[in-house]
Design an enzyme around this catalytic site. Sequence first.
Site, PDB file in Angstrom:
ATOM      1  N   CYS A 180      22.528  28.872   3.345  1.00 55.86           N
ATOM      2  CA  CYS A 180      22.177  27.665   2.538  1.00 55.86           C
ATOM      3  C   CYS A 180      21.347  26.541   3.336  1.00 55.86           C
ATOM      4  O   CYS A 180      20.582  25.970   2.882  1.00 55.86           O
ATOM      5  CB  CYS A 180      23.291  27.097   1.735  1.00 55.86           C
ATOM      6  N   HIS A 212      21.868  19.776   0.139  1.00 58.20           N
ATOM      7  CA  HIS A 212      22.066  21.269  -0.490  1.00 58.20           C
ATOM      8  C   HIS A 212      23.054  21.189  -1.786  1.00 58.20           C
ATOM      9  O   HIS A 212      24.124  20.341  -1.621  1.00 58.20           O
ATOM     10  CB  HIS A 212      22.861  22.257   0.640  1.00 58.20           C
ATOM     11  N   ASN A 255      24.454  26.896  -7.421  1.00 61.38           N
ATOM     12  CA  ASN A 255      24.266  27.029  -5.890  1.00 61.38           C
ATOM     13  C   ASN A 255      23.178  28.214  -5.508  1.00 61.38           C
ATOM     14  O   ASN A 255      23.482  29.456  -5.911  1.00 61.38           O
ATOM     15  CB  ASN A 255      25.233  27.338  -5.234  1.00 61.38           C
TER      16      ASN A 255
HETATM   17  O1  UT7 Z   1      26.670  27.036  -0.130  1.00 64.24           O
HETATM   18  C1  UT7 Z   1      28.066  27.067   0.280  1.00 64.24           C
HETATM   19  C2  UT7 Z   1      28.865  28.000  -0.689  1.00 64.24           C
HETATM   20  N1  UT7 Z   1      30.120  27.567  -0.806  1.00 64.24           N
HETATM   21  C3  UT7 Z   1      30.735  26.342  -1.468  1.00 64.24           C
HETATM   22  O2  UT7 Z   1      30.096  25.387  -1.456  1.00 64.24           O
HETATM   23  C4  UT7 Z   1      32.225  26.204  -1.458  1.00 64.24           C
HETATM   24  C5  UT7 Z   1      32.825  25.014  -1.399  1.00 64.24           C
HETATM   25  N2  UT7 Z   1      33.931  24.906  -1.912  1.00 64.24           N
HETATM   26  C6  UT7 Z   1      33.937  24.612  -3.446  1.00 64.24           C
HETATM   27  O3  UT7 Z   1      33.077  24.297  -4.050  1.00 64.24           O
HETATM   28  C7  UT7 Z   1      35.507  24.480  -3.853  1.00 64.24           C
HETATM   29  O4  UT7 Z   1      36.397  24.683  -3.017  1.00 64.24           O
HETATM   30  C8  UT7 Z   1      35.487  25.470  -5.313  1.00 64.24           C
HETATM   31  C9  UT7 Z   1      34.793  25.019  -6.323  1.00 64.24           C
HETATM   32  C10 UT7 Z   1      35.130  26.891  -5.067  1.00 64.24           C
HETATM   33  C11 UT7 Z   1      37.078  25.423  -5.676  1.00 64.24           C
HETATM   34  O5  UT7 Z   1      37.486  24.019  -6.034  1.00 64.24           O
HETATM   35  P1  UT7 Z   1      38.712  23.441  -5.226  1.00 64.24           P
HETATM   36  O6  UT7 Z   1      38.785  22.181  -5.988  1.00 64.24           O
HETATM   37  O7  UT7 Z   1      38.526  23.644  -3.969  1.00 64.24           O
HETATM   38  O8  UT7 Z   1      39.917  24.392  -6.102  1.00 64.24           O
HETATM   39  P2  UT7 Z   1      40.815  25.090  -5.236  1.00 64.24           P
HETATM   40  O9  UT7 Z   1      40.513  26.552  -4.488  1.00 64.24           O
HETATM   41  O10 UT7 Z   1      41.870  24.214  -4.358  1.00 64.24           O
HETATM   42  O11 UT7 Z   1      41.838  25.635  -6.331  1.00 64.24           O
HETATM   43  C12 UT7 Z   1      42.647  24.859  -6.990  1.00 64.24           C
HETATM   44  C13 UT7 Z   1      43.348  25.502  -8.227  1.00 64.24           C
HETATM   45  C14 UT7 Z   1      43.962  26.824  -7.765  1.00 64.24           C
HETATM   46  O12 UT7 Z   1      45.285  26.491  -8.787  1.00 64.24           O
HETATM   47  P3  UT7 Z   1      46.720  26.584  -8.026  1.00 64.24           P
HETATM   48  O13 UT7 Z   1      46.799  27.258  -6.815  1.00 64.24           O
HETATM   49  O14 UT7 Z   1      46.714  24.990  -7.791  1.00 64.24           O
HETATM   50  O15 UT7 Z   1      47.689  26.860  -8.937  1.00 64.24           O
HETATM   51  C15 UT7 Z   1      42.981  27.794  -8.059  1.00 64.24           C
HETATM   52  O16 UT7 Z   1      43.694  29.082  -8.380  1.00 64.24           O
HETATM   53  O17 UT7 Z   1      42.253  25.794  -9.383  1.00 64.24           O
HETATM   54  C16 UT7 Z   1      42.556  27.240  -9.296  1.00 64.24           C
HETATM   55  N3  UT7 Z   1      41.169  27.832  -9.479  1.00 64.24           N
HETATM   56  C17 UT7 Z   1      40.676  27.876 -10.676  1.00 64.24           C
HETATM   57  N4  UT7 Z   1      41.052  27.522 -11.871  1.00 64.24           N
HETATM   58  C18 UT7 Z   1      40.024  27.553 -13.145  1.00 64.24           C
HETATM   59  C19 UT7 Z   1      40.355  28.396  -8.640  1.00 64.24           C
HETATM   60  N5  UT7 Z   1      38.976  28.661  -9.206  1.00 64.24           N
HETATM   61  C20 UT7 Z   1      39.324  28.449 -10.700  1.00 64.24           C
HETATM   62  C21 UT7 Z   1      38.348  28.523 -11.620  1.00 64.24           C
HETATM   63  N6  UT7 Z   1      38.822  28.168 -12.867  1.00 64.24           N
HETATM   64  N7  UT7 Z   1      37.328  28.963 -11.561  1.00 64.24           N
END
Ligand code: UT7
Length: 329
Positions: free
Chosen positions: A113, A256, A286
């Site tokens: 990226c 980004h 993204n």
């Molecule tokens: O160019 C670089 C590319 N990468 C990035 O930019 C990634 C950067 N990270 C992110 O954007 C975020 O970490 C995500 C959007 C991927 C995830 O968001 P988050 O707020 O960090 O969520 P999390 O991974 O902490 O998960 C929170 C909860 C979890 O459930 P529990 O364990 O609290 O019960 C996940 O299982 O949300 C759940 N979860 C979802 N729920 C609904 C994870 N993905 C999803 C989903 N829909 N798509």
Amino acid sequence: MFRSKITGTGHYLPEDKITNHDLAKMVDTNHEWIVERTGIHARRNAKPDQATSDLALIAAKQALEAANLRATDLDMIIFGSITPDYIMPSTACILQEKLGAGNCVAFDLIAACSGFIYGLATADMYIKTGNKKNILVIGAEVLHNYVDYTDRGTCILFGDGAGAAIVSRNEDDNDKSEIYSHHLYSDGSLNKLLYVPDGGSVSPMTKDSIDQRLNAVKMNGREIFKHAVRAMSKCSTEALEANSMSADDVSWVIPHQANTRIIEATAKHMKFPMDRVVVEIEEMGNTSAATIAVAMDKAIKDGRVKRGQNILLTAFGAGLTSGSLLFKY
Ligand code: UT7
């Protein structure tokens, strides 16, 4: 030493969209969650007959026209991408042929990226030293082939798109447009936070890897999030310090476009108001190396970014790579 400036930009986003509602039919997610956590409503999907070079070609033609140049005026093509047309030859060479750019130097640059900022910085160095005069820098991806549509942690993020910029030598003393500085970083110790396990020399692609979706992006989202905010804040602050500027001297930050929350956290860290941050993630997701190039061209075309303004670009990506580039447009 010569000065370089951005003389033209362009972008292309495929028309087909994958909406949050489409994804909710594939994985356990919903529109509200995705919007709240990422700011994304839809990501673009290239058609099966559209390769990365095809998307780039449209963006490149726009950039050449804006710069008032022909393809044969180019001395170099730098193609930032992690989704090349082929393993070899480079997508830069494919684009060179499609553009009719003669025999200029053409090569790919892999910085995920951060690829577009790495490309602009490389172009700037070639122009500053007097080696080249007109360089086409591309950020383009067809990412959907590397997305696992059973993994809700990643499939909500990524889409396809392309952006382009022409960097040229500025020989007009009355024209103050100039690339001031760039600060690039790589931290290879974090390479497993975001990667595609199979398809390279470590683990060549097999039927098993496809069945297990090891040919798709794997990511530790939470860790990436933290490092992203830290890395973009650090190199942006450095850019301001290196040019004796404060946030008030910069008209627009174009970060980004990975996640709106990452962008907001970075802006807060830098004490930069969100109403001067370009956010274009909602309808494209993204698009890796393409995000900044697309967002910048949109902001130029709709009049937010104007000649004479100081603009700060900042990115992070797999590697982990990061970087900033400060310029007067
Ligand atoms: O160019 C670089 C590319 N990468 C990035 O930019 C990634 C950067 N990270 C992110 O954007 C975020 O970490 C995500 C959007 C991927 C995830 O968001 P988050 O707020 O960090 O969520 P999390 O991974 O902490 O998960 C929170 C909860 C979890 O459930 P529990 O364990 O609290 O019960 C996940 O299982 O949300 C759940 N979860 C979802 N729920 C609904 C994870 N993905 C999803 C989903 N829909 N798509």
